[in-house]
Design a protein around this motif. Structure first.
Motif, mmCIF file in Angstrom:
data_model
loop_
_atom_site.group_PDB
_atom_site.id
_atom_site.type_symbol
_atom_site.label_atom_id
_atom_site.label_comp_id
_atom_site.label_asym_id
_atom_site.label_seq_id
_atom_site.Cartn_x
_atom_site.Cartn_y
_atom_site.Cartn_z
ATOM 1 N N HIS A 172 -2.987 3.364 13.928
ATOM 2 C CA HIS A 172 -2.974 3.434 12.467
ATOM 3 C C HIS A 172 -4.357 3.851 11.976
ATOM 4 O O HIS A 172 -4.581 5.033 11.685
ATOM 5 C CB HIS A 172 -2.544 2.085 11.883
ATOM 6 N N LEU A 173 -5.275 2.904 11.943
ATOM 7 C CA LEU A 173 -6.611 3.219 11.451
ATOM 8 C C LEU A 173 -7.692 2.799 12.426
ATOM 9 O O LEU A 173 -8.816 2.472 12.025
ATOM 10 C CB LEU A 173 -6.834 2.583 10.078
ATOM 11 N N ALA A 174 -7.327 2.762 13.697
ATOM 12 C CA ALA A 174 -8.309 2.620 14.782
ATOM 13 C C ALA A 174 -8.947 1.242 14.896
ATOM 14 O O ALA A 174 -10.020 1.098 15.487
ATOM 15 C CB ALA A 174 -9.388 3.689 14.673
ATOM 16 N N CYS A 211 -2.348 -5.701 16.292
ATOM 17 C CA CYS A 211 -3.496 -5.223 15.526
ATOM 18 C C CYS A 211 -3.625 -6.064 14.266
ATOM 19 O O CYS A 211 -2.733 -6.034 13.398
ATOM 20 C CB CYS A 211 -3.333 -3.753 15.151
ATOM 21 N N CYS A 269 -5.516 -5.820 11.683
ATOM 22 C CA CYS A 269 -5.934 -5.189 10.428
ATOM 23 C C CYS A 269 -4.785 -5.079 9.421
ATOM 24 O O CYS A 269 -4.946 -5.372 8.238
ATOM 25 C CB CYS A 269 -6.523 -3.818 10.711
ATOM 26 N N HIS A 270 -3.615 -4.617 9.912
ATOM 27 C CA HIS A 270 -2.476 -4.463 9.010
ATOM 28 C C HIS A 270 -1.190 -4.929 9.672
ATOM 29 O O HIS A 270 -0.121 -4.387 9.409
ATOM 30 C CB HIS A 270 -2.337 -3.002 8.566
ATOM 31 N N GLU A 271 -1.330 -5.918 10.555
ATOM 32 C CA GLU A 271 -0.162 -6.514 11.215
ATOM 33 C C GLU A 271 0.626 -5.492 12.031
ATOM 34 O O GLU A 271 1.860 -5.520 12.081
ATOM 35 C CB GLU A 271 0.764 -7.176 10.187
ATOM 36 N N GLY A 272 -0.052 -4.614 12.663
ATOM 37 C CA GLY A 272 0.632 -3.695 13.568
ATOM 38 C C GLY A 272 0.972 -4.391 14.876
ATOM 39 O O GLY A 272 0.193 -5.198 15.387
ATOM 40 N N CYS A 302 -5.971 1.080 17.777
ATOM 41 C CA CYS A 302 -4.718 1.141 17.019
ATOM 42 C C CYS A 302 -4.473 2.553 16.504
ATOM 43 O O CYS A 302 -5.392 3.234 16.017
ATOM 44 C CB CYS A 302 -4.768 0.156 15.864
ATOM 45 N N PRO A 336 2.407 -0.628 10.326
ATOM 46 C CA PRO A 336 2.217 0.786 9.958
ATOM 47 C C PRO A 336 1.807 1.745 11.060
ATOM 48 O O PRO A 336 1.777 2.962 10.791
ATOM 49 C CB PRO A 336 1.106 0.685 8.911
ATOM 50 N N PRO A 337 1.467 1.318 12.251
ATOM 51 C CA PRO A 337 1.048 2.336 13.243
ATOM 52 C C PRO A 337 2.109 3.419 13.408
ATOM 53 O O PRO A 337 3.293 3.121 13.604
ATOM 54 C CB PRO A 337 0.875 1.515 14.527
#
Ligand code: FES
Length: 227
Positions: free
Chosen positions: A125-127, A144, A146-149, A123, A162-163
């Motif tokens: 965003h934060l991989a 993704c 982790c944060h709904e990417g 991802c 957020p990506p």
């Protein structure tokens, strides 16, 4: 390089909307597909020769941008060796693999219409690891957790969350026996031609010149003597 971009009946990873680039990319990948044997690995020399035959207009647009976190797909200055990633891939299915290096997580997906797409599975965003969700959206989604990417399955573009950037493209091809191969990657925002030119410029200036890469052939061009 998505790469990515397949000719019918399995059109490959999609471009950035430039039809010309997509057609040229299809031709490039078709050349690769025809020459990569399912029974034996194509040599690097063969691969480079194939690529070099696809001159003028070769460009696969819309290559995603890695986040710059850790190692990025497409960072290599050299074309990777083609890698077989699966014997078969049915519509709606995905397969995880590593390419071009063993630390490079990647994902190949066969969309419902037969298109074959490949991306980094890291991802932007934060991989976190990106997952294939066939049940979401018209074409499925790359998701993704982790944060709904969310990324568009056809383009790798960010559609939610957020990506900050699209997923980097991995270019795939398919053999007559159905096996799927990863053949190239590209950096953020690079077309296939840009990616190839960058990777050829230092190590294969002759190939760069044949591709029409900017600046290729100038430094090493033979000097013409007056007659
Ligand atoms: Fe993927 Fe945050 S790490 S959305």
């Amino acid at each position: 390089m998505s790469v990515t971009e397949q000719p019918p009946p399995h059109p490959g990873p999609q471009g950035d909307g430039h039809a010309h680039d997509g057609a040229a990319a299809d031709a490039a990948v078709a050349q690769l597909r025809d020459r990569i044997s399912a029974d034996s690995l194509t040599t690097r020399r063969d691969y480079l020769r194939i690529v070099a035959t696809v001159s003028g207009g070769l460009a696969i647009g819309g290559v995603g941008v890695a986040a710059g976190i850790l190692h990025r797909h497409g960072d290599s200055e050299h074309l990777p060796e083609p890698k077989k990633i699966t014997d078969q891939l049915a519509p709606g299915q995905s397969v995880a693999f590593r390419f071009p290096g063993e630390d490079d997580r990647a994902l190949a997906v066969r969309l419902g219409d037969g298109s074959l797409v490949g991306y980094s599975a890291v991802c932007t965003h934060l991989a976190c690891g990106v997952l294939w969700r066939e049940d979401r959206g018209a074409d499925g989604e790359l998701y993704c957790p982790c944060h709904e990417g969310v990324f568009d399955a056809r383009t790798g573009e960010v559609t939610a969350g957020p990506p900050p950037r699209p997923l980097p493209r991995i270019f795939l091809t398919e053999q007559a026996d159905g096996s799927v191969w990863a053949v190239a990657t590209a950096r953020s925002g690079e077309s296939a031609k840009e990616a190839l030119c960058r990777q050829f410029s230092e190590t294969r200036p002759d190939e760069a010149a044949r591709l029409g890469c900017p600046g290729a052939g100038r430094a090493g061009a033979p000097e013409r003597r007056p007659t």
